[in-house]
Design a protein around this motif. Sequence first.
Motif, mmCIF file in Angstrom:
data_model
loop_
_atom_site.group_PDB
_atom_site.id
_atom_site.type_symbol
_atom_site.label_atom_id
_atom_site.label_comp_id
_atom_site.label_asym_id
_atom_site.label_seq_id
_atom_site.Cartn_x
_atom_site.Cartn_y
_atom_site.Cartn_z
ATOM 1 N N GLN A 250 5.527 -1.266 8.053
ATOM 2 C CA GLN A 250 5.299 -0.699 6.555
ATOM 3 C C GLN A 250 6.844 -0.473 5.399
ATOM 4 O OE1 GLN A 250 1.946 1.505 6.292
ATOM 5 N NE2 GLN A 250 0.921 0.594 4.771
ATOM 6 N N HIS A 251 7.186 0.009 6.243
ATOM 7 C CA HIS A 251 8.427 0.540 6.057
ATOM 8 C C HIS A 251 10.218 -1.086 5.760
ATOM 9 C CE1 HIS A 251 8.835 4.427 6.072
ATOM 10 N NE2 HIS A 251 8.200 4.856 6.764
ATOM 11 N N ILE A 252 9.565 -1.623 7.019
ATOM 12 C CA ILE A 252 10.216 -2.866 7.200
ATOM 13 C C ILE A 252 9.941 -3.560 6.053
ATOM 14 C CG2 ILE A 252 11.096 -5.216 8.192
ATOM 15 C CD1 ILE A 252 10.491 -3.044 10.905
ATOM 16 N N VAL A 253 8.727 -4.040 5.708
ATOM 17 C CA VAL A 253 7.973 -4.972 4.772
ATOM 18 C C VAL A 253 8.342 -3.776 3.682
ATOM 19 C CG1 VAL A 253 5.989 -5.816 3.160
ATOM 20 C CG2 VAL A 253 6.591 -6.384 5.668
ATOM 21 N N THR A 254 8.372 -2.731 3.103
ATOM 22 C CA THR A 254 8.867 -2.458 2.102
ATOM 23 C C THR A 254 9.618 -2.373 2.086
ATOM 24 O OG1 THR A 254 6.861 -0.578 1.800
ATOM 25 C CG2 THR A 254 8.772 -0.032 0.742
ATOM 26 N N ILE A 255 11.309 -2.403 2.385
ATOM 27 C CA ILE A 255 12.491 -2.706 2.228
ATOM 28 C C ILE A 255 12.960 -3.623 1.966
ATOM 29 C CG2 ILE A 255 14.493 -2.968 3.838
ATOM 30 C CD1 ILE A 255 13.796 -0.195 5.367
ATOM 31 N N ASN A 256 11.881 -4.495 2.837
ATOM 32 C CA ASN A 256 12.128 -6.388 2.121
ATOM 33 C C ASN A 256 11.666 -6.599 1.370
ATOM 34 O OD1 ASN A 256 13.596 -6.552 5.023
ATOM 35 N ND2 ASN A 256 11.885 -7.714 5.787
ATOM 36 N N GLN A 257 10.811 -6.257 0.862
ATOM 37 C CA GLN A 257 10.126 -6.491 -0.319
ATOM 38 C C GLN A 257 11.081 -6.126 -1.520
ATOM 39 O OE1 GLN A 257 6.283 -6.288 -1.470
ATOM 40 N NE2 GLN A 257 6.498 -4.510 -2.265
ATOM 41 N N GLU B 295 9.101 -11.900 -12.757
ATOM 42 C CA GLU B 295 9.191 -11.673 -11.427
ATOM 43 C C GLU B 295 9.386 -11.040 -10.835
ATOM 44 O OE1 GLU B 295 8.382 -14.815 -7.607
ATOM 45 O OE2 GLU B 295 9.522 -15.616 -9.347
ATOM 46 N N GLY B 296 10.829 -10.772 -10.953
ATOM 47 C CA GLY B 296 11.694 -10.465 -9.113
ATOM 48 C C GLY B 296 12.020 -8.333 -10.352
ATOM 49 N N VAL B 297 11.113 -8.338 -11.849
ATOM 50 C CA VAL B 297 10.155 -6.767 -12.627
ATOM 51 C C VAL B 297 9.222 -6.593 -11.767
ATOM 52 C CG1 VAL B 297 9.375 -5.657 -14.088
ATOM 53 C CG2 VAL B 297 11.556 -7.045 -14.268
ATOM 54 N N VAL B 298 8.291 -6.977 -11.135
ATOM 55 C CA VAL B 298 7.102 -6.782 -11.248
ATOM 56 C C VAL B 298 7.012 -6.358 -9.317
ATOM 57 C CG1 VAL B 298 4.716 -7.585 -10.065
ATOM 58 C CG2 VAL B 298 5.930 -8.581 -12.979
ATOM 59 N N ILE B 299 8.311 -7.264 -8.407
ATOM 60 C CA ILE B 299 8.228 -7.017 -7.384
ATOM 61 C C ILE B 299 8.920 -5.777 -6.584
ATOM 62 C CG2 ILE B 299 9.611 -8.105 -5.702
ATOM 63 C CD1 ILE B 299 9.135 -10.829 -6.532
ATOM 64 N N GLN B 300 10.027 -6.052 -7.515
ATOM 65 C CA GLN B 300 10.638 -4.603 -7.533
ATOM 66 C C GLN B 300 9.941 -2.943 -7.689
ATOM 67 O OE1 GLN B 300 13.782 -4.300 -6.200
ATOM 68 N NE2 GLN B 300 13.807 -1.934 -6.614
ATOM 69 N N LEU C 143 9.055 0.033 -5.577
ATOM 70 C CA LEU C 143 8.845 1.683 -6.093
ATOM 71 C C LEU C 143 8.454 2.421 -5.423
ATOM 72 C CD1 LEU C 143 11.216 1.229 -9.452
ATOM 73 C CD2 LEU C 143 12.296 2.031 -6.950
ATOM 74 N N LEU C 144 6.816 1.752 -6.532
ATOM 75 C CA LEU C 144 6.038 2.410 -5.756
ATOM 76 C C LEU C 144 4.706 1.964 -4.212
ATOM 77 C CD1 LEU C 144 4.464 1.571 -9.449
ATOM 78 C CD2 LEU C 144 6.023 3.180 -8.775
ATOM 79 N N GLY C 145 5.212 1.347 -3.799
ATOM 80 C CA GLY C 145 4.785 1.006 -2.608
ATOM 81 C C GLY C 145 3.569 0.211 -2.716
ATOM 82 N N LEU C 146 3.060 -0.794 -3.828
ATOM 83 C CA LEU C 146 2.052 -1.292 -4.169
ATOM 84 C C LEU C 146 2.328 -3.194 -3.073
ATOM 85 C CD1 LEU C 146 2.177 -0.897 -7.201
ATOM 86 C CD2 LEU C 146 0.356 0.696 -5.483
ATOM 87 N N THR D 44 0.771 -1.475 -0.145
ATOM 88 C CA THR D 44 -0.173 0.190 -0.442
ATOM 89 C C THR D 44 1.139 0.778 0.276
ATOM 90 O OG1 THR D 44 -0.173 0.111 2.066
ATOM 91 C CG2 THR D 44 -1.799 -1.070 0.701
ATOM 92 N N ASN D 45 0.478 2.315 -0.039
ATOM 93 C CA ASN D 45 0.652 3.602 -0.298
ATOM 94 C C ASN D 45 1.526 3.726 0.794
ATOM 95 O OD1 ASN D 45 1.691 5.816 -0.261
ATOM 96 N ND2 ASN D 45 -0.372 7.062 -1.929
ATOM 97 N N THR D 46 3.022 4.136 0.810
ATOM 98 C CA THR D 46 4.025 4.697 1.714
ATOM 99 C C THR D 46 3.504 6.431 2.214
ATOM 100 O OG1 THR D 46 5.901 4.942 0.258
ATOM 101 C CG2 THR D 46 5.812 2.515 1.401
ATOM 102 N N HIS D 47 2.806 6.867 1.815
ATOM 103 C CA HIS D 47 2.934 8.475 2.611
ATOM 104 C C HIS D 47 2.190 8.588 3.007
ATOM 105 C CE1 HIS D 47 5.485 10.026 -0.980
ATOM 106 N NE2 HIS D 47 4.105 8.810 -2.457
ATOM 107 N N TYR D 48 2.848 9.219 4.527
ATOM 108 C CA TYR D 48 1.873 8.942 6.078
ATOM 109 C C TYR D 48 1.645 10.273 5.913
ATOM 110 C CZ TYR D 48 3.905 4.544 5.581
ATOM 111 O OH TYR D 48 4.283 2.733 4.888
#
Length: 742
Positions: free
Chosen positions: A161-168, A194-199, A203-206, A2-6
Motif C-alpha cells: 500500500q505504501h509503495i502504491v500510494t507513493i507511486n500514485q 485528471e492529474g488533480v483527481v489522482i493527486q 493525498l487522501l489514500g483513495l 484505501t485508507n493508509t492509517h494502519y
Amino acid sequence: MTNTHYDNDELTFLDEDGSRSDHVAPGKFWNVLVVDDDEELHTVTRLALSQVVINNRQLRFLHAYSASQARAILSQHGSQIALILLDVVLESEDAGLTVVKYLRETLQLEEPRIVLRTGQPGYAPEQTIITDYDINDYKTKTELTRSRLLTTVITSIRSYQHIVTINQSRLGLQKIIDASANLLEEHSIKAFCEGVVIQLSSLLGLEAEGLVCAKAGSLIDKDANTVYVLGAAGDFANLINQPVTRLNNAAIAENIQRCLRQKTHIFDDGFSVLYLNRAGFEAAVYVNLAHELSDTNKQLLEVFLSSIAIGYENVHLFQQLRNAAFRDWLTLLPNRNEFINLLEKPAAGDPLTKVVALIDISRFSDINDGLGQDAGNALLVSVATRLSSFFEAPVIKARISSDVFGLIGPAEKITPEQINSLFQSSFQALDHTIPLNVHIGFYEIAQQGDSGLDILKRTNIALNRAKKHHHDNFEYYAPEIEERTTWQLNMIRRLRNDFADRKLQLWFQPQIDLTSEQVVGVESLLRWPDEEGGFIPPTVFIPLAEYSGLIVDIGQWVVEESCRRIQSLNQGGYPGLRVAVNISMPQFRDRYFVQKIKQALTRFECPPAQLELEITESVVMDEPQIVIDALTSLKQFGVAIAIDDFGTGFSSMSYLQRLPLDRLKVDRSFVNDIQPGKSAVIAETIVSLGIKLGLCTIAEGVERPDQAEYMKQLGCMEAQGYLYAKPMPFDELTAYLESHTG
C-alpha cells in the motif's frame, strides 16, 4: 487508494455466521499469488487466510504450480497482484528466483511484494538477491505457522500500500507537471484535471477515481453555461467533455452543481465535492470517500487546492489564448487557422472522398454600411447557427473571414443543392429580416497529402470563379483553373518586371485625312515584347494589367511618353499632329488622374489640343459621373476627347450628349461590313450621328480603297488602317512622315 492509517484493526476475521466485524468494501480484494509445486501447501495457505480482512478488503488467491505458470499469470495480472508467496525450488533449484527476475526486470513491476518460502533451508538466496530484487521476506515453510503467516501477509500488504500510494502520488504530480508543460496541447485541460483527481486521491489514500467539472466557458467547445466533466479518472474517465447530467448518479450531478452554486466545499458521507476558484475561474472536484475526513486532511486539502488553483488559472488562461488563436470570437466556430489545421488532420472514420466548401455572402458590406455593424454581427451569428443546426457531425463548420464560411464533410452532404437550400429563407438579425445570396467554391479531397493551405487556396480559386458566373452561383475546382491562375500570376509578375526594366514599347499608327490624304495624327499603341522576338497581344496583357492594378502606372507612362513624342514631332518639323492615347477605367479612379495629365503636358511643353484621350463606351458606362467630370476638366484645359469603338457597347444617348467629345471612332467591325454594292447601315448611322452632334468621325481598320471611298462619301473625315500604314516604332514613324509629307 484505501485508507493508509494502519494503527487500528488492520486485521479482522469473519464471524462464524459469515458476518464481518468490520465493513468490507464490495468488489475490492487484495490479490495474492501462491506459487508452489505442493498442492497441499496451496490448500493450507488458502484455509489459513481465507477469512482474513485487511483494511476492509478480503484476500483473493491465484495459484501457480510451476515457474512457467507463475510467469503466465504475472504477464496477464501482474499489475493487480499485491503479494506473491513463492517457493524457491520448483522445476529447478532456482526456478523461483527466475520468477522474481521476470517480475522485476522483464515486466518492470516494482509494487508487488514477494515472500520467498522453501522447504530446504540450504537453498536460501544470497543477500544480494534479496536486496536487488526487492524481496520482502524469506522463510522456511516450517517457520510459517498461521500467526507468523498472518504477520508476514499484513506487513507485506502494508508495504504494498505504501509503495502504491507513493507511486500514485508521483503519477498525479507528473500528470500535473506534464499538463502545465504542455498547456497548448489539445488535451491539456483533460490531462491537468485528471492529474488533480489522482493527486487528491493520493493525498487522501483513495482509489484514483473522481471528476473535475466546470462550466464550459472557453475551455471546451460546448454550451458556455452548462456544467461539463473536464477531466476524470477511474470509472468516470469515459465521461470527459460530457455534461454532468449524463452521470448515472443524479446525486453526484446535483452535489457538483450545488458546490458551484454555493461556492464552497461539500463534505458528506461517502464523497466530497471540493470548490476550486482562481481569478473567477471555478471548478468542482468530486472524489469518492470511504471514511470521514479528519481536520488534518481538510487543512491539507485547503493548502493543496490553493496551490493547484494557480495551475487551473494558468490552464484556463492558456486555453483562452488558444481559443483566441483558433476560434472565431463572434460565432465561436473554428477560424481560418483552425480550419487549415483541420484540413490537414483527417479524423477517424473519414470518408474516402471529402468536400471542402467556401460560402461567400454577397454584398455583406452593404448590410454593415446600411444597418450597422451590430446588425451585421447578428446576421453572421444567425448564419453560423443555421449552418451548425443543419450540418451535424461529422461536418466541420468554420468562419474563414468576415463574410466567408467554410465546411468540410462527406461528398454526399456538402453539395450545391444542400447549401443553397439553407439560404432560400431569410435570416433574422436583431429587428431585421434579411434575404441573402451566396457564392460557393468547392474542392474534392480524394486523398490526404496536400497541405491545408493548398486546399484552402484551391477552394478559394473555385469561389472566385463562382463569383464571375452569371448562371450558377457555384464552381468546383479543376486543375486547369489553377493552371490558368498560375499562368496569370506569372504573366503579371513578368509584366511588372518588364515594365520596371522599361522593356515595354510605344508604337504609333498614322491617322489620315480622307480628303487631303495627309497625316493628321497618330494613335499610341502599347507593345510588350516576348522572349522569342515577337509581341504578346494587347488583348492578353491589358486585362492582366487592369486586374493587377498595374494599368494605372503603365497608363501614365503611355501618357508621358506620348507627350514626349509630341514634343519631338513639333521640334522635328511635324508640328500640329495630334497623338491619341487610350485611357482605362482604373486611371479615372485615380484621384490625381486629371492633375497627372496636366503635369505631363506642361512638363513636355505640349499644346493640350495635340493630346487626344480615347475612351470606350464600356468605360463611360462603368462609372459615368467620374468619367464625365474628369473629361470636362481636361476639355476645359484644351485636351481633345474621342470615344473609341463606338457602337459596340450599349450607349446611353444622355451620357453621350454630356461627354465633351471631339471625335467618334467607327469600330473596325462596322467598316468590315462595307462590301461592293451593299450598304453598311451601322457605319452610316454612326457617321450621321457624328455630323449631327458636330463631331469629327474617323474610321478604324480601313484595309481597302473601296472602304475608304465609301466612308468618305458618307461624310467620314478621317481613317486609319493597314491601307495606309501598320503600327510602327517612333523611328519608323518619322521616316514614314518624311515620305508622306507633301
